[in-house]
Design an enzyme around this catalytic site. Sequence first.
Site, PDB file in Angstrom:
ATOM      1  N   ASP A   1      29.919  35.600 -42.672  1.00 60.31           N
ATOM      2  CA  ASP A   1      30.721  35.030 -43.764  1.00 60.31           C
ATOM      3  C   ASP A   1      29.857  34.840 -45.007  1.00 60.31           C
ATOM      4  OD1 ASP A   1      33.115  34.909 -42.412  1.00 60.31           O
ATOM      5  OD2 ASP A   1      33.423  32.755 -42.727  1.00 60.31           O
TER       6      ASP A   1
ATOM      7  N   LYS B   1      17.074  31.463 -32.973  1.00 60.04           N
ATOM      8  CA  LYS B   1      16.567  30.103 -33.174  1.00 60.04           C
ATOM      9  C   LYS B   1      15.560  29.838 -32.053  1.00 60.04           C
ATOM     10  CE  LYS B   1      16.593  26.131 -35.336  1.00 60.04           C
ATOM     11  NZ  LYS B   1      16.042  25.969 -36.701  1.00 60.04           N
TER      12      LYS B   1
ATOM     13  N   TYR C   1      30.268  31.255 -27.379  1.00 61.43           N
ATOM     14  CA  TYR C   1      31.704  31.503 -27.551  1.00 61.43           C
ATOM     15  C   TYR C   1      32.429  31.610 -26.212  1.00 61.43           C
ATOM     16  CZ  TYR C   1      32.490  32.393 -32.527  1.00 61.43           C
ATOM     17  OH  TYR C   1      32.663  32.273 -33.874  1.00 61.43           O
TER      18      TYR C   1
ATOM     19  N   ASP D   1      28.641  34.919 -36.591  1.00 62.07           N
ATOM     20  CA  ASP D   1      29.879  34.434 -37.213  1.00 62.07           C
ATOM     21  C   ASP D   1      29.567  33.806 -38.560  1.00 62.07           C
ATOM     22  OD1 ASP D   1      32.608  33.614 -37.423  1.00 62.07           O
ATOM     23  OD2 ASP D   1      32.001  31.595 -36.802  1.00 62.07           O
TER      24      ASP D   1
ATOM     25  N   ASP E   1      18.135  29.525 -39.680  1.00 64.08           N
ATOM     26  CA  ASP E   1      18.193  28.680 -40.884  1.00 64.08           C
ATOM     27  C   ASP E   1      17.492  29.373 -42.056  1.00 64.08           C
ATOM     28  OD1 ASP E   1      15.821  28.367 -39.445  1.00 64.08           O
ATOM     29  OD2 ASP E   1      15.595  26.233 -39.899  1.00 64.08           O
TER      30      ASP E   1
HETATM   31  C1  IPM Z   1      35.578  35.945 -37.051  1.00 63.40           C
HETATM   32  C2  IPM Z   1      36.421  34.729 -36.914  1.00 63.40           C
HETATM   33  C3  IPM Z   1      36.643  34.468 -35.436  1.00 63.40           C
HETATM   34  C4  IPM Z   1      35.296  34.188 -34.818  1.00 63.40           C
HETATM   35  C5  IPM Z   1      37.650  33.347 -35.120  1.00 63.40           C
HETATM   36  C6  IPM Z   1      38.977  33.606 -35.779  1.00 63.40           C
HETATM   37  C7  IPM Z   1      37.819  33.154 -33.643  1.00 63.40           C
HETATM   38  O1  IPM Z   1      35.834  33.644 -37.550  1.00 63.40           O
HETATM   39  O2  IPM Z   1      36.005  37.030 -36.603  1.00 63.40           O
HETATM   40  O3  IPM Z   1      34.478  35.840 -37.593  1.00 63.40           O
HETATM   41  O4  IPM Z   1      34.821  33.050 -34.832  1.00 63.40           O
HETATM   42  O5  IPM Z   1      34.690  35.132 -34.306  1.00 63.40           O
HETATM   43 MG    MG Z   2      34.101  34.135 -38.646  1.00 65.30          MG
END
Ligand code: IPM
Ligand code: MG
Length: 358
Positions: A252, A192, A137, A248, A224
């Site tokens: 999610d 990984k 990042y 990240d 993975d």
């Molecule tokens: C998160 C979001 C951010 C990230 C974006 C908005 C930059 O997806 O907080 O998970 O990738 O960290």
């Molecule tokens: Mg995110």
Amino acid sequence: MTYKIAVLPGDGIGSEITDQAQRVLSALGLDLKLSSAPVGGAAYDAHGHPLPPSTLELAQASDAILFGAVGDWKYDNLARELRPEQAILGLRKALGLFANFRPAILYPQLANASSLKPEIVAGLDILIVRELTGDIYFGQPRGTRVAQDGPFKGERQGFDTMHYAESEVRRIAHVAFQAAQKRQKRLCSVDKANVLETSQFWRDIVISVAAEYPDVELSHMYVDNAAMQLVRAPKEFDVIVTGNLFGDILSDEAAMLTGSIGMLPSASLNASNQGLYEPSHGSAPDIAGKNIANPLATILSAAMLLRYSLNEEAQAARVEAAVQAVLEQGLRTADIFEEGSTKVSTSEMGDAVLKALE
Ligand code: IPM
Ligand code: MG
């Protein structure tokens, strides 16, 4: 002692949800000074930058930041450095918010919200500890260039750099081990290492830190496989620690397991427990201004703020109990509504939480 809280509502539903969380914080009888500033697209519109100096200064001078959400399609064509997301990346970097806590909890009252079978997810309670200020990042160099060698020599290429310094891995490992000590004492480090040097290094450092936490059971998993296990048997996990990019993606996925991302808070902390608190969901511009968004993830983020940055554990627990109570009463915003429950608006949900606090 007056606690200073910066409120950065952001875009889309941001102000509707932070409004409700502010009402809750203000009702606790604490000595709080809440100050708002624009961030994201709203700040770009007002000041020409998603993280203007005045907003950054307010954030730096506060004990904690209550953050809504940023982003809207209308900013998609801006240069990358002016897009709303840059505000959140800039705050993470400027404040050194390296430790990101993303719990994924399936509330018993919402057991049917998940797309997975109830027996796979009922009672789910996992915590992802994501490193937040390093990895690909922020790694340098990055950009576009002409390839100097290899099969695509002479062609333009895009590139980024993945790296982790030893102290960077150590400090997030300590945070994760200590979080695991307060839970079921099981930590899974995700990497990984079969492919990436950075990951092998990460794994070696995590193993060396483990010696200081003999009471925590440490395991390792390739990312993975972790993605698969999260949908196959998510309850096998207690705490997951991982780097910025993998965290990240996996966070999610974990959030979606619960089927109610509108319920999930998050915390991002630096070494002095200054923190940024935000819901795990985004700015949802499609429902902005309609008073239908779920404010509970933001209210629960405020509870994390009380716990981690203000050290007000009893108040944090009080807010969490109030949220449980409104779920128990059958109140649901549209995102978690099901037959037989009572549909409420954003502000009605806030009203109910305030009432439950009494
Ligand atoms: C998160 C979001 C951010 C990230 C974006 C908005 C930059 O997806 O907080 O998970 O990738 O960290
Ligand atoms: Mg995110």
